[in-house]
Write a protein that holds these residues in place. Structure first.
Motif, short mmCIF file in Angstrom:
data_model
loop_
_atom_site.label_atom_id
_atom_site.label_comp_id
_atom_site.label_asym_id
_atom_site.label_seq_id
_atom_site.Cartn_x
_atom_site.Cartn_y
_atom_site.Cartn_z
N ALA A 203 0.83 -1.21 0.00
CA ALA A 203 0.00 0.00 0.00
C ALA A 203 0.86 1.25 0.00
O ALA A 203 0.52 2.26 -0.64
N HIS A 204 1.98 1.21 0.71
CA HIS A 204 2.89 2.36 0.73
C HIS A 204 3.44 2.62 -0.67
O HIS A 204 3.53 3.78 -1.11
N ILE A 205 3.79 1.56 -1.38
CA ILE A 205 4.28 1.71 -2.76
C ILE A 205 3.20 2.32 -3.65
O ILE A 205 3.49 3.14 -4.54
N PHE A 206 1.94 1.95 -3.41
CA PHE A 206 0.82 2.49 -4.19
C PHE A 206 0.48 3.93 -3.83
O PHE A 206 -0.38 4.55 -4.44
N GLY A 207 1.15 4.47 -2.80
CA GLY A 207 0.92 5.86 -2.41
C GLY A 207 -0.28 6.06 -1.51
O GLY A 207 -0.77 7.19 -1.37
N LEU A 208 -0.76 4.99 -0.87
CA LEU A 208 -1.93 5.10 0.00
C LEU A 208 -1.51 5.52 1.41
O LEU A 208 -0.38 5.27 1.85
N LYS A 209 -2.44 6.14 2.13
CA LYS A 209 -2.23 6.47 3.54
C LYS A 209 -2.77 5.30 4.35
O LYS A 209 -3.98 5.06 4.38
N VAL A 210 -1.86 4.59 5.01
CA VAL A 210 -2.21 3.33 5.68
C VAL A 210 -2.42 3.56 7.17
O VAL A 210 -1.52 4.05 7.86
N ILE A 211 -3.60 3.18 7.64
CA ILE A 211 -3.87 3.12 9.07
C ILE A 211 -3.68 1.66 9.49
O ILE A 211 -4.50 0.80 9.15
N ALA A 212 -2.59 1.39 10.18
CA ALA A 212 -2.27 0.03 10.61
C ALA A 212 -2.85 -0.20 12.00
O ALA A 212 -2.61 0.59 12.92
N VAL A 213 -3.63 -1.25 12.15
CA VAL A 213 -4.23 -1.58 13.43
C VAL A 213 -3.71 -2.93 13.89
O VAL A 213 -3.80 -3.93 13.17
N ASP A 214 -3.15 -2.95 15.10
CA ASP A 214 -2.65 -4.19 15.71
C ASP A 214 -2.35 -3.87 17.17
O ASP A 214 -2.82 -2.83 17.67
N THR A 215 -1.57 -4.68 17.84
CA THR A 215 -1.25 -4.37 19.23
C THR A 215 0.19 -4.72 19.54
O THR A 215 0.75 -5.67 18.97
N GLY A 216 0.80 -3.92 20.43
CA GLY A 216 2.16 -4.17 20.86
C GLY A 216 3.16 -3.21 20.25
O GLY A 216 3.01 -2.78 19.11
N GLU A 217 4.20 -2.88 21.03
CA GLU A 217 5.20 -1.92 20.59
C GLU A 217 6.03 -2.47 19.43
O GLU A 217 6.41 -1.72 18.52
N ASP A 218 6.30 -3.76 19.42
CA ASP A 218 7.07 -4.36 18.32
C ASP A 218 6.33 -4.20 16.99
O ASP A 218 6.93 -3.87 15.97
N LYS A 219 5.01 -4.44 17.02
CA LYS A 219 4.24 -4.31 15.79
C LYS A 219 4.07 -2.86 15.38
O LYS A 219 4.00 -2.54 14.20
N ARG A 220 4.02 -1.96 16.37
CA ARG A 220 3.98 -0.53 16.05
C ARG A 220 5.23 -0.13 15.28
O ARG A 220 5.14 0.49 14.21
N LYS A 221 6.38 -0.51 15.80
CA LYS A 221 7.63 -0.16 15.14
C LYS A 221 7.72 -0.78 13.75
O LYS A 221 8.12 -0.13 12.78
N LEU A 222 7.32 -2.05 13.66
CA LEU A 222 7.37 -2.74 12.37
C LEU A 222 6.53 -2.02 11.33
O LEU A 222 6.99 -1.72 10.23
N CYS A 223 5.27 -1.71 11.66
CA CYS A 223 4.35 -1.11 10.70
C CYS A 223 4.81 0.29 10.28
O CYS A 223 4.75 0.65 9.10
N VAL A 224 5.27 1.07 11.24
CA VAL A 224 5.73 2.43 10.92
C VAL A 224 6.98 2.37 10.05
O VAL A 224 7.12 3.10 9.07
N ASP A 225 7.90 1.46 10.40
CA ASP A 225 9.12 1.31 9.61
C ASP A 225 8.82 0.87 8.17
O ASP A 225 9.55 1.23 7.24
N LEU A 226 7.74 0.10 7.99
CA LEU A 226 7.39 -0.40 6.67
C LEU A 226 6.59 0.60 5.84
O LEU A 226 6.32 0.35 4.67
N GLY A 227 6.20 1.72 6.46
CA GLY A 227 5.54 2.76 5.67
C GLY A 227 4.14 3.14 6.08
O GLY A 227 3.49 3.93 5.39
N ALA A 228 3.63 2.59 7.20
CA ALA A 228 2.29 2.98 7.64
C ALA A 228 2.26 4.46 8.01
O ALA A 228 3.20 4.99 8.60
N THR A 229 1.17 5.12 7.67
CA THR A 229 1.00 6.54 8.03
C THR A 229 0.83 6.69 9.53
O THR A 229 1.36 7.62 10.13
N CYS A 230 0.10 5.75 10.13
CA CYS A 230 -0.05 5.76 11.57
C CYS A 230 -0.36 4.34 12.06
O CYS A 230 -0.74 3.47 11.27
N PHE A 231 -0.15 4.13 13.34
CA PHE A 231 -0.42 2.83 13.97
C PHE A 231 -1.37 3.04 15.13
O PHE A 231 -1.16 3.93 15.96
N LEU A 232 -2.41 2.23 15.18
CA LEU A 232 -3.36 2.28 16.29
C LEU A 232 -3.33 0.95 17.02
O LEU A 232 -3.57 -0.10 16.41
#
Length: 348
Positions: free
Chosen positions: A191-220
């Motif tokens: 989705a990041h490659i496609f230029g989309l604004k990604v709202i990543a939803v999951d739980t835990g600090e490790d997954k927050r870091k992973l999603c943000v590092d991979l290009g998520a606009t925000c993590f909830l």
């Protein structure tokens, strides 16, 4: 050339059902390719949640060997297959064969009603050798290792196709519940490659870091945040343009639908068996589109592999020896695998 073995090692399922476990057997015959087929010596195979569902009898399975993310080299050919494919590295996907002659195939062969699927109605990739028709095989670019290519054959192309079906424009909002999981982390990258604004939803600090590092606009973090209020605030009260539901639960679909804006689109991937929590009345007044998506087309597969070869998409994998396959399946059932699991087939 080394003489071909008569027997091989594989993971056998006698009869699917609750509590059933695989049995590693060393007495399975090595198949021979028929006309239009090739014999592949598998190097590794991905392990998918749907393999667990098949073994436990939650989804139909008439074969005795599951698995549908296999990577290996063609070692012999049947009649009608050019010899120049020998030693080529290929991927065996969920779409093992299709009729190519029905009205559905004329539009999209991935939904052929007469299709064959490894691990469902033909023997799958949890074995050292497999025969396959040549036409559905995917040739793997040299720039991708087998371990990283295997998860793209199902998880990767499934989430790629689902995001593509949304037909979102760059800058529009995409909701990805389960973004830190096996499909989700690939979806964030695509989705990041496609230029989309990604709202990543999951739980835990490790997954927050992973999603943000991979290009998520925000993590909830759904355990620490009011997801509904946060999404509405970010999207000016409208909700997201599109969502891909990876969850296999009614709760996951309920949340995804509640966060769609009017005229939004939901793509269903998660294999929930309950009715969707939306009425035709609500779909009419909100203009909601709901689509199902299973794997993807050859063009989508090739596009994804090109991204991976260029280093733009990379699966996070845990690699295991084949003798730990039963352990891997149990870990998948209890969601203890980070990213995607890949098992290495015995070399001899």
């Amino acid at each position: 050339m080394t003489a071909r073995k008569s027997f091989q090692t594989g993971a056998w399922v006698e009869t699917p059902g609750p509590g059933v476990r695989i049995v590693i057997r060393n007495d399975l015959p090595v198949p021979s390719p028929s006309s239009g087929e090739v014999l592949i010596k598998l190097e590794c195979t991905g392990v998918c949640h749907s393999d667990v569902y098949s073994i436990l009898g939650r989804t139909p399975m008439t074969a005795h060997i599951v698995g549908h993310e296999g990577i290996g080299k063609i070692i012999s050919t049947g009649s009608g297959v050019a010899s120049d494919v020998l030693n080529k590295r290929v991927g065996v996907k969920w779409l093992y064969n299709y009729c190519g002659s029905c009205e559905i195939c004329a539009k999209d062969v991935t939904y052929c009603p007469n299709q064959e699927n490894p691990g469902r109605n033909v023997a799958g990739t949890f074995q050292q050798y497999i025969v396959s028709p040549i036409k559905p095989l995917t040739f793997i670019p040299d720039a991708i290792s087998s371990e990283l290519a295997a998860p793209l054959l199902c998880a990767g192309v499934t989430i790629y196709s689902a995001i593509a079906k949304l037909r979102l424009k760059p800058g529009e909002w995409l909701l990805l519940p389960g973004a830190g999981g096996g499909l989700g982390h690939l979806g964030v990258q695509i989705a990041h490659i496609f230029g989309l604004k990604v709202i990543a939803v999951d739980t835990g600090e490790d997954k927050r870091k992973l999603c943000v590092d991979l290009g998520a606009t925000c993590f909830l973090d759904f355990k620490a945040s009011d997801v509904v209020a946060s999404v509405k605030e970010m999207t000016n009260g409208y909700g997201v343009h599109g969502a891909v539901c990876l969850a296999s639960s009614k709760a996951g679909y309920t949340q995804a639908l509640s966060l769609l804006r009017n005229l939004g689109t939901l793509v269903c991937i998660g294999l929930a068996t309950e009715a969707l929590p939306i009425t035709p009345f609500e779909m009419v007044i909100r203009g909601i589109n709901i689509l199902g998506s299973s794997v993807g087309t050859e063009q989508e597969m090739d596009e994804l592999l090109k991204m991976a070869a260029e280093g733009k998409v990379k699966a996070l994998v845990e690699v295991f020896d084949f003798n730990r396959l039963d352990e891997v399946l149990q870990k998948l059932e209890t969601n203890e695998i980070s990213g995607r699991a890949v098992v290495m087939l015995p070399d001899s």
